[in-house]
Write a protein that holds these residues in place. Structure first.
Motif, short mmCIF file in Angstrom:
data_model
loop_
_atom_site.label_atom_id
_atom_site.label_comp_id
_atom_site.label_asym_id
_atom_site.label_seq_id
_atom_site.Cartn_x
_atom_site.Cartn_y
_atom_site.Cartn_z
N ALA A 148 0.83 -1.21 0.00
CA ALA A 148 0.00 0.00 0.00
C ALA A 148 0.86 1.25 0.00
CB ALA A 148 -0.93 -0.02 1.21
N ARG A 149 1.89 1.27 0.80
CA ARG A 149 2.77 2.44 0.86
C ARG A 149 3.51 2.64 -0.46
NH1 ARG A 149 4.99 1.77 7.11
NH2 ARG A 149 3.44 3.18 8.04
N MET A 150 3.92 1.55 -1.08
CA MET A 150 4.61 1.68 -2.37
C MET A 150 3.69 2.30 -3.42
SD MET A 150 6.39 -1.28 -4.72
CE MET A 150 7.83 -1.43 -3.66
N LEU A 151 2.43 1.85 -3.46
CA LEU A 151 1.49 2.42 -4.42
C LEU A 151 1.23 3.89 -4.11
CD1 LEU A 151 -0.45 2.13 -6.79
CD2 LEU A 151 -2.20 1.34 -5.17
N ALA A 152 1.11 4.24 -2.84
CA ALA A 152 0.89 5.64 -2.47
C ALA A 152 2.06 6.52 -2.93
CB ALA A 152 0.68 5.77 -0.96
N ARG A 153 3.27 6.06 -2.70
CA ARG A 153 4.45 6.83 -3.13
C ARG A 153 4.49 6.97 -4.64
NH1 ARG A 153 7.17 3.49 0.58
NH2 ARG A 153 8.02 2.26 -1.16
N THR A 154 4.22 5.89 -5.33
CA THR A 154 4.30 5.90 -6.79
C THR A 154 3.25 6.80 -7.41
OG1 THR A 154 5.14 3.63 -6.77
CG2 THR A 154 4.24 4.43 -8.84
N SER A 155 2.05 6.80 -6.84
CA SER A 155 0.93 7.54 -7.43
C SER A 155 0.79 8.95 -6.89
CB SER A 155 -0.36 6.78 -7.19
OG SER A 155 -0.65 6.70 -5.80
N GLY A 156 1.49 9.26 -5.80
CA GLY A 156 1.35 10.57 -5.18
C GLY A 156 0.16 10.68 -4.26
N HIS A 157 -0.44 9.57 -3.89
CA HIS A 157 -1.57 9.60 -2.96
C HIS A 157 -1.07 9.99 -1.57
CE1 HIS A 157 -5.50 8.54 -1.37
NE2 HIS A 157 -4.90 7.87 -0.40
N THR A 158 -1.76 10.91 -0.94
CA THR A 158 -1.28 11.47 0.33
C THR A 158 -1.96 10.88 1.56
OG1 THR A 158 -2.85 13.30 0.12
CG2 THR A 158 -0.59 13.65 -0.70
N GLY A 159 -2.99 10.07 1.37
CA GLY A 159 -3.68 9.48 2.51
C GLY A 159 -3.13 8.11 2.85
N GLY A 160 -3.85 7.40 3.71
CA GLY A 160 -3.47 6.05 4.10
C GLY A 160 -4.58 5.08 3.78
N VAL A 161 -4.55 3.92 4.41
CA VAL A 161 -5.58 2.91 4.17
C VAL A 161 -5.63 1.97 5.37
CG1 VAL A 161 -4.04 1.22 3.04
CG2 VAL A 161 -6.47 1.26 2.45
N HIS A 162 -6.82 1.49 5.68
CA HIS A 162 -6.94 0.38 6.62
C HIS A 162 -7.28 -0.86 5.82
CE1 HIS A 162 -7.70 -2.11 10.05
NE2 HIS A 162 -8.90 -2.42 9.56
N LEU A 163 -6.53 -1.92 6.06
CA LEU A 163 -6.71 -3.20 5.37
C LEU A 163 -7.27 -4.22 6.35
CD1 LEU A 163 -3.23 -3.31 3.61
CD2 LEU A 163 -5.38 -2.54 2.58
N GLU A 164 -8.37 -4.85 6.00
CA GLU A 164 -8.86 -5.99 6.76
C GLU A 164 -8.67 -7.23 5.90
OE1 GLU A 164 -12.99 -7.87 8.30
OE2 GLU A 164 -12.58 -5.84 9.00
N ILE A 165 -7.87 -8.17 6.38
CA ILE A 165 -7.48 -9.33 5.59
C ILE A 165 -8.10 -10.58 6.18
CG2 ILE A 165 -5.55 -10.70 4.73
CD1 ILE A 165 -3.83 -8.19 4.82
N THR A 166 -8.88 -11.28 5.38
CA THR A 166 -9.42 -12.57 5.76
C THR A 166 -8.43 -13.64 5.35
OG1 THR A 166 -11.69 -11.79 5.47
CG2 THR A 166 -11.36 -14.16 5.53
N LYS A 167 -7.86 -14.31 6.36
CA LYS A 167 -6.82 -15.31 6.11
C LYS A 167 -7.43 -16.68 5.84
CE LYS A 167 -3.04 -14.81 6.37
NZ LYS A 167 -2.09 -14.39 5.30
N ARG A 168 -7.04 -17.27 4.71
CA ARG A 168 -7.37 -18.67 4.42
C ARG A 168 -6.11 -19.47 4.15
NH1 ARG A 168 -11.30 -15.69 1.76
NH2 ARG A 168 -13.40 -15.97 2.60
N VAL A 169 -5.11 -18.81 3.58
CA VAL A 169 -3.82 -19.46 3.33
C VAL A 169 -3.04 -19.50 4.64
CG1 VAL A 169 -1.67 -19.36 2.03
CG2 VAL A 169 -3.83 -18.64 0.95
N PRO A 170 -2.55 -20.66 5.06
CA PRO A 170 -1.85 -20.75 6.34
C PRO A 170 -0.61 -19.85 6.38
CG PRO A 170 -2.35 -22.93 5.50
CD PRO A 170 -2.66 -21.97 4.40
N VAL A 171 -0.39 -19.20 7.51
CA VAL A 171 0.82 -18.42 7.73
C VAL A 171 1.96 -19.37 8.02
CG1 VAL A 171 1.89 -16.62 9.12
CG2 VAL A 171 -0.55 -16.51 8.59
N ALA A 172 3.14 -19.07 7.48
CA ALA A 172 4.32 -19.94 7.65
C ALA A 172 4.01 -21.35 7.19
CB ALA A 172 4.79 -19.93 9.10
#
Length: 330
Positions: A100-124
């Motif tokens: 998200a930060r990379m896209l903001a820097r690249t596009s010049g977007h000055t705000g942020g974002v909250h991401l809610e991620i539903t996990k189905r793929v096991p971590v590690a």
């Protein structure tokens, strides 16, 4: 730039992956080695919902993981077995936040974002869940912020975040090596049917590589020396292109499997259970501990899934290859 509502939610989805083939090259100083691998995106998806915010934050919904209660197991080589949910980062080191930060820097977007991620793929779990989160985040944030970035430009950002993120963005089947910056698409005919066994612990990837190095040193007189520059064998590509599950079953391979089984011996019982109940073959995916069982067809995968769940294993049926990151309509 278009103005968006603070209450608007954009939903994107990206797939996890299984590893069809892994060859690990000769270990050098500091444990450095080359790796050749073939990957397939499968229908076990991560869901990312993005909403405008002043900051970059992330939260996780774990209710849909299907892996049951997760136990905190520590021990072995360098704490190789970990509690995957406790160890999910939510700060700036999280790969989705980085995307998200990379896209903001690249596009010049000055705000942020909250991401809610539903996990189905096991971590590690060796299935690229974090990479899928990042790939879906790029697509969701572009739509939320209306940056005007093209699909190719987003794919370039995904590549900058790593080849696994780029693969989750495009999906399908691909081969590559650690010395190449990009994965190369491999045309796959038809559909392969898989049953995934998802243990309730994770394996630390560096620890698995260390265990492989130690395994090779212990058995230096008994096993063939590793190639300095491994490649994906031609039989794997032929099986993928033919869409032939029996041919693919003969050439699935993972150099990391022996090392992972040393760190987590119970995985051997899971492999045996699957192969006794109709799987053409079972293979550890990536550095594990998730196991992918290849089935002959949809009916066979259903029978295998029932057998594994009756034995108390957390299992899920998936197909591959599938598409990469996509927007989900409200």
């Amino acid at each position: 730039m278009a103005t968006v509502s603070a209450n608007r939610v954009v939903h994107a989805r990206a797939p996890g992956k299984i590893t069809l083939f892994v060859k690990v090259g000769l270990f050098g100083e500091g444990g450095a080695c080359e790796l050749a691998a073939a990957y397939q995106a499968v229908s076990l998806f991560e869901d990312v919902r993005a909403v405008d915010s002043d900051r970059f934050t992330v939260s996780f919904d774990l209710s849909d993981t299907g892996t049951g209660a997760v136990s905190a197991i520590r021990g072995g080589a360098a704490d190789a077995r970990v509690n995957p949910w406790i160890d999910i980062p939510t700060d700036g080191s999280n790969l989705a936040i980085k995307a998200a930060r990379m896209l903001a820097r690249t596009s010049g977007h000055t705000g942020g974002v909250h991401l809610e991620i539903t996990k189905r793929v096991p971590v590690a779990g060796g299935m690229g869940g974090a990479a899928a989160d990042a790939a879906a985040t790029l697509l969701a944030c572009e739509q939320l912020w209306q940056t005007g970035q093209s699909k190719d430009e987003l794919a370039s950002l995904a590549q900058a975040l790593g080849s696994e993120v780029a693969f989750a963005f495009t999906g399908g089947t691909a081969i590559g090596s650690s010395r190449d910056a990009e994965l190369n698409p491999a045309l796959a005919q038809g559909q392969f049917h898989w049953v995934l066994a998802l243990p309730d612990f994770g394996l630390d990837t560096p620890a698995v590589f260390e265990a492989l190095d130690a395994h090779r040193n212990r058995h230096i007189l008994d096993i063939s020396p590793a190639a300095e520059r491994p490649i994906v064998e031609r039989d794997v590509l032929q099986a993928i292109r033919a869409g032939d599950c029996h041919m693919l079953a003969e050439c699935l391979h993972n150099d990391l499997q022996a090392a992972a089984l040393q760190l987590a011996p119970t995985l051997a019982d899971v492999l045996e259970s699957g192969e006794k109940n109709g799987a053409l073959v079972g293979i550890l995916t990536g550095s594990g501990p998730s196991i992918a069982f290849l089935a002959e067809d949809a009916d066979s995968s259903l029978i295998l899934h029932r057998a594994l769940t009756d034995l108390g294993h957390d299992a899920v049926r998936v197909v591959g290859p599938v598409h990469g990151a996509r927007l989900v309509e409200p």
